[in-house]
Write a protein that holds these residues in place. Sequence first.
Motif, PDB file in Angstrom:
ATOM      1  N   THR A  22       0.834  -1.194   0.000  1.00 15.75           N
ATOM      2  CA  THR A  22       0.000   0.000   0.000  1.00 15.75           C
ATOM      3  C   THR A  22       0.875   1.251   0.000  1.00 15.75           C
ATOM      4  O   THR A  22       2.078   1.194   0.227  1.00 15.75           O
ATOM      5  N   GLY A  23       0.257   2.390  -0.198  1.00  9.74           N
ATOM      6  CA  GLY A  23       0.990   3.640  -0.308  1.00  9.74           C
ATOM      7  C   GLY A  23       1.186   4.340   1.027  1.00  9.74           C
ATOM      8  O   GLY A  23       0.821   5.511   1.184  1.00  9.74           O
ATOM      9  N   VAL A  24       1.778   3.647   1.993  1.00  6.80           N
ATOM     10  CA  VAL A  24       2.044   4.229   3.299  1.00  6.80           C
ATOM     11  C   VAL A  24       2.986   5.423   3.139  1.00  6.80           C
ATOM     12  O   VAL A  24       3.941   5.372   2.362  1.00  6.80           O
ATOM     13  N   ALA A  25       2.715   6.483   3.905  1.00  9.86           N
ATOM     14  CA  ALA A  25       3.575   7.666   3.832  1.00  9.86           C
ATOM     15  C   ALA A  25       4.978   7.334   4.306  1.00  9.86           C
ATOM     16  O   ALA A  25       5.191   6.416   5.112  1.00  9.86           O
ATOM     17  N   ARG A  26       5.938   8.098   3.832  1.00  8.90           N
ATOM     18  CA  ARG A  26       7.350   7.854   4.125  1.00  8.90           C
ATOM     19  C   ARG A  26       7.595   7.843   5.631  1.00  8.90           C
ATOM     20  O   ARG A  26       7.280   8.799   6.343  1.00  8.90           O
ATOM     21  N   HIS A  27       8.191   6.752   6.129  1.00 17.03           N
ATOM     22  CA  HIS A  27       8.391   6.531   7.556  1.00 17.03           C
ATOM     23  C   HIS A  27       9.314   7.584   8.162  1.00 17.03           C
ATOM     24  O   HIS A  27       9.164   7.974   9.320  1.00 17.03           O
ATOM     25  N   ASP A  28      10.296   8.037   7.381  1.00 21.70           N
ATOM     26  CA  ASP A  28      11.280   8.996   7.869  1.00 21.70           C
ATOM     27  C   ASP A  28      10.960  10.424   7.436  1.00 21.70           C
ATOM     28  O   ASP A  28      11.746  11.339   7.677  1.00 21.70           O
ATOM     29  N   GLY A  29       9.799  10.618   6.837  1.00 20.73           N
ATOM     30  CA  GLY A  29       9.469  11.925   6.284  1.00 20.73           C
ATOM     31  C   GLY A  29       9.357  13.015   7.326  1.00 20.73           C
ATOM     32  O   GLY A  29       9.862  14.126   7.143  1.00 20.73           O
ATOM     33  N   ALA A  30       8.695  12.717   8.446  1.00 20.65           N
ATOM     34  CA  ALA A  30       8.488  13.745   9.462  1.00 20.65           C
ATOM     35  C   ALA A  30       9.819  14.225  10.031  1.00 20.65           C
ATOM     36  O   ALA A  30      10.024  15.424  10.235  1.00 20.65           O
ATOM     37  N   ALA A  31      10.740  13.289  10.290  1.00 23.48           N
ATOM     38  CA  ALA A  31      12.045  13.673  10.839  1.00 23.48           C
ATOM     39  C   ALA A  31      12.794  14.574   9.866  1.00 23.48           C
ATOM     40  O   ALA A  31      13.460  15.538  10.280  1.00 23.48           O
ATOM     41  N   VAL A  33      11.414  16.558   7.518  1.00 26.79           N
ATOM     42  CA  VAL A  33      10.728  17.841   7.407  1.00 26.79           C
ATOM     43  C   VAL A  33      11.013  18.708   8.626  1.00 26.79           C
ATOM     44  O   VAL A  33      11.211  19.924   8.522  1.00 26.79           O
ATOM     45  N   ARG A  34      11.066  18.091   9.805  1.00 22.65           N
ATOM     46  CA  ARG A  34      11.321  18.846  11.035  1.00 22.65           C
ATOM     47  C   ARG A  34      12.792  19.203  11.216  1.00 22.65           C
ATOM     48  O   ARG A  34      13.143  20.005  12.080  1.00 22.65           O
ATOM     49  N   GLY A  35      13.669  18.585  10.424  1.00 23.44           N
ATOM     50  CA  GLY A  35      15.096  18.815  10.608  1.00 23.44           C
ATOM     51  C   GLY A  35      15.705  17.960  11.689  1.00 23.44           C
ATOM     52  O   GLY A  35      16.825  18.221  12.153  1.00 23.44           O
ATOM     53  N   ASP A  36      14.992  16.920  12.118  1.00 19.99           N
ATOM     54  CA  ASP A  36      15.500  16.033  13.161  1.00 19.99           C
ATOM     55  C   ASP A  36      16.409  14.938  12.607  1.00 19.99           C
ATOM     56  O   ASP A  36      17.090  14.265  13.382  1.00 19.99           O
ATOM     57  N   ALA A  37      16.390  14.733  11.306  1.00 19.64           N
ATOM     58  CA  ALA A  37      17.227  13.687  10.697  1.00 19.64           C
ATOM     59  C   ALA A  37      18.667  14.187  10.633  1.00 19.64           C
ATOM     60  O   ALA A  37      18.964  15.171   9.954  1.00 19.64           O
ATOM     61  N   VAL A  38      19.563  13.513  11.330  1.00 18.89           N
ATOM     62  CA  VAL A  38      20.961  13.932  11.395  1.00 18.89           C
ATOM     63  C   VAL A  38      21.756  13.172  10.331  1.00 18.89           C
ATOM     64  O   VAL A  38      21.871  11.945  10.390  1.00 18.89           O
ATOM     65  N   TYR A  39      22.289  13.894   9.378  1.00 20.78           N
ATOM     66  CA  TYR A  39      23.077  13.295   8.307  1.00 20.78           C
ATOM     67  C   TYR A  39      24.524  13.117   8.783  1.00 20.78           C
ATOM     68  O   TYR A  39      24.934  13.630   9.819  1.00 20.78           O
ATOM     69  N   ALA A  40      25.287  12.383   7.987  1.00 20.54           N
ATOM     70  CA  ALA A  40      26.588  11.898   8.446  1.00 20.54           C
ATOM     71  C   ALA A  40      27.482  13.018   8.981  1.00 20.54           C
ATOM     72  O   ALA A  40      27.974  12.950  10.112  1.00 20.54           O
ATOM     73  N   ILE A  41      27.710  14.048   8.184  1.00 19.83           N
ATOM     74  CA  ILE A  41      28.679  15.054   8.629  1.00 19.83           C
ATOM     75  C   ILE A  41      28.039  16.136   9.487  1.00 19.83           C
ATOM     76  O   ILE A  41      28.686  17.130   9.811  1.00 19.83           O
ATOM     77  N   GLU A  42      26.790  15.949   9.885  1.00 18.29           N
ATOM     78  CA  GLU A  42      26.168  16.868  10.835  1.00 18.29           C
ATOM     79  C   GLU A  42      26.434  16.464  12.282  1.00 18.29           C
ATOM     80  O   GLU A  42      26.047  17.194  13.197  1.00 18.29           O
ATOM     81  N   HIS A  43      27.059  15.297  12.498  1.00 13.62           N
ATOM     82  CA  HIS A  43      27.385  14.898  13.861  1.00 13.62           C
ATOM     83  C   HIS A  43      28.387  15.886  14.464  1.00 13.62           C
ATOM     84  O   HIS A  43      29.248  16.423  13.764  1.00 13.62           O
ATOM     85  N   SER A  44      28.250  16.109  15.742  1.00  9.30           N
ATOM     86  CA  SER A  44      29.133  17.039  16.439  1.00  9.30           C
ATOM     87  C   SER A  44      29.985  16.266  17.431  1.00  9.30           C
ATOM     88  O   SER A  44      29.457  15.559  18.295  1.00  9.30           O
ATOM     89  N   LEU A  45      31.302  16.384  17.294  1.00  7.33           N
ATOM     90  CA  LEU A  45      32.231  15.677  18.172  1.00  7.33           C
ATOM     91  C   LEU A  45      33.178  16.674  18.819  1.00  7.33           C
ATOM     92  O   LEU A  45      33.603  17.645  18.185  1.00  7.33           O
ATOM     93  N   PRO A  46      33.547  16.451  20.073  1.00  9.96           N
ATOM     94  CA  PRO A  46      34.503  17.352  20.730  1.00  9.96           C
ATOM     95  C   PRO A  46      35.854  17.339  20.008  1.00  9.96           C
ATOM     96  O   PRO A  46      36.324  16.293  19.557  1.00  9.96           O
ATOM     97  N   TYR A 480      13.386   2.679   4.986  1.00  5.48           N
ATOM     98  CA  TYR A 480      12.740   2.763   6.295  1.00  5.48           C
ATOM     99  C   TYR A 480      11.279   2.333   6.215  1.00  5.48           C
ATOM    100  O   TYR A 480      10.778   1.576   7.049  1.00  5.48           O
ATOM    101  N   THR A 481      10.606   2.817   5.207  1.00  6.84           N
ATOM    102  CA  THR A 481       9.161   2.646   5.115  1.00  6.84           C
ATOM    103  C   THR A 481       8.778   1.211   4.783  1.00  6.84           C
ATOM    104  O   THR A 481       7.926   0.608   5.459  1.00  6.84           O
ATOM    105  N   ILE A 482       9.407   0.636   3.771  1.00  4.80           N
ATOM    106  CA  ILE A 482       8.979  -0.698   3.352  1.00  4.80           C
ATOM    107  C   ILE A 482       9.393  -1.764   4.358  1.00  4.80           C
ATOM    108  O   ILE A 482       8.707  -2.782   4.496  1.00  4.80           O
ATOM    109  N   LEU A 483      10.486  -1.539   5.095  1.00  2.00           N
ATOM    110  CA  LEU A 483      10.849  -2.508   6.123  1.00  2.00           C
ATOM    111  C   LEU A 483       9.879  -2.439   7.295  1.00  2.00           C
ATOM    112  O   LEU A 483       9.546  -3.465   7.906  1.00  2.00           O
ATOM    113  N   ALA A 484       9.399  -1.229   7.624  1.00  2.00           N
ATOM    114  CA  ALA A 484       8.355  -1.106   8.648  1.00  2.00           C
ATOM    115  C   ALA A 484       7.078  -1.803   8.196  1.00  2.00           C
ATOM    116  O   ALA A 484       6.424  -2.514   8.979  1.00  2.00           O
TER     117      ALA A 484
END
Length: 764
Positions: A22-31, A33-46, A480-484
């Motif tokens: 079925t056409g379930v909405a993207r599982h990771d879409g909200a994160a 859109v909100r900017g909560d999805a942290v991409y690889a080089i966005e990690h912050s390390l001391p 993310y979506t199809i595995l869910a």
Amino acid sequence: MNYQDVNTKRGDASDGGAILGTGVARHDGAAKVRGDAVYAIEHSLPGLLYCVMVNSTIGAGRVVQVDAQKAEAMPGVRMVLHAGNSLELVPQADFFGNRPAGDSYNPFAREIAFNGQLVAAVVAETLEQARAAARAVTVAVENGKVVSTFHDPAAGEGNVIAAMSKDWGDPDAALADAPVVVEATYETPREYNVPIEPHGLIAHWEDDDHLTLYEHSQWIDGMAKYHADAFAIPFDNVRMVCPYIGGGFGSKAQVQPHALAAAIASKLLKQPVKLAVTRPQTFTAFGGRPATRQTLKLGATKDGKLLAIDHDGVNETATYANFTETTGIVTGMMYDVPNFRSRQRTVPVNTVLPGPFRAPGKNPSGFALETAMDELAIKLSMDPVELRLRNEPEKDPETGKPWSTRKLREAYAAGAEAFGWDKRNPEIGSMRDGHELIGWGMAVGTHPVYSGGGEATVSVKADGTVEVSSSAIDMGQGTYTILAQTAADALGVPVERVAVKLGDSRYAGAPVAGGSKLANLMVGAVHKTAMAVRDELVQLGLSDPNSPLRDKANNLMLSGGRIATPAGEGITLAELLAATGRDAVELTRDTLPEAERTPQERRQMFATFASGHKESDFAVSRHSFCAHFIEVRVDEDFGTVRVSRVVTAVDAGRLYNTKLADSQFKGGIIMGIGMALLEEGVTDPRNGRILSANLADYRIATNADVPEIQTISVGVPDFQATPLGGKAVGELAIVGVAAAISNAVYHATGKRVRSLPISIEDLL
């Protein structure tokens, strides 16, 4: 491959329909859109340091000296790395089997093979300091002779790739006797992946032999293994993390020199180092699709039956390693042809080694073949669809195997009807709207179904939620979506109650996200694992002394987050785990060929191509197919071309998520529009510099270039292709689009353009 009987409903406990499909909405879409999805080089390390590349400005030659004194004296600069002071690594084979010569390797060039090659890298405390110091590094070079493209007479004829030589019948005799012959040469330029998120990474040596990498990756396990072997540390000592990716299209599946440079800098400085590839550097830090040239001869009877195809293909490659863009891969299997020959050559030039770019081989192969078929249809005064129907093969001409499924006839019918193809006036230039000439063209595309193993962990938590984890990645295609959806189906829980964790080498193993195979392999792995978890839950409910359902029935059903008897008496999954004293029910399963393996051996299977199945393992030929119908409008005064309408009918088997599959199909079509009308890597013949190394001069299709696109699925679940019935989706729809547009332009203008992209100069 059939590890489990497949039910399209939710196991044997469906409550009214499967979530998968079925056409379930993207599982990771909200994160996202909100900017909560942290991409690889966005990690912050001391203590994070910043690394900037210094690239060659000549196309061939030798580095005489790297003068870093001025740069090293600048504020904040911690190191200037180059071939003279870099660590020597263990040489590793790349994706294509090329291995650097010698007993050691470092990523900085001594010999210059292309303009833009990595020569040095500056590490500083801030990005601005690193950039300023990089400009202060002076590189003395000795120039060599540059061969910038395969059009240069000095490039030569290249090397024959024996593995791509195919023959059957007697094509020379058949062509000599054929009543109708078409012969033409077709060219495509260099094309670049240009994902919206450029490449980059953070490398962090947590101690002398433990490396953590936050890196954009289409193959977590494979790239982690490369780093481990290059630095001679155990595979388990490398952790690669990449939960989100902003596109890759094939370019993020292997370790590149800049990543090794960042890792070396981190090891030497004992601090984490971030390196972000700039947009211009994305044209030389890794390779895109190489330029190709193909000459095709088609022989046919007067009623359109193909008698022979003779195909000669060539692509550019690097001088220091080889990449083959398999231009003959579509030519031999698309149509019923009794006499066939195909040859492939690669021509070394001064370029970065090309690499995979959405439907490698299939896309340029489809452009040449489908344009040639249109030319044959014109010569025969035959409808292009009818010509193709007359040459539909009942089995794979190349292998002799029956098709697992091939719904191209249905695709022709559905696409033509939706497009209104029967209203097409075949006369060239006969359709117009004011000053615009209207052209209708069509072509077909295909992509093989690749197989291999996948692994997943599925856990039912104490609160009744489900967690799926794997090192598989999601670069926008919907993993993310199809595995869910898959886990929700098998365990009878709402899809909102399923969490999916991806992109970490500490999770269960996964193959490369390439070849349009990841969805099928990982859906299969999650389904198998979730079914095993379901069986364990049922057994727990039936036999545990503390289960409220013990002795209530001889079978239990899972539905709606509950486990119940066939009569409906039941409890929630959370209540079952609480009653039986379980914190979770968790299992890991894989779909590797049955064999006893240690955990290390299993991980090794996913870090190499060892888990892939050979086509000889299958009794059928497994491919996806599509038929494109495209309308263009050509301004007769200015020669501008606009694609105004697209209808594409696809046979991709069972679609695990109709909404996301439609998005993938449209994405491929849009990239095909770019290929036909916009994209072109332009090279300076004097020094091999890429002149179009930016998104102003290297044009990709954007909103203004994209018309209404309609996709129609004519596929059926194909359980001979994959365990859950899907076929290739992601790369399918780009194949054939450029040919359909070129064919439509010919229908509108009478001008046959055989070299992409189609330009105003071609039509005026």
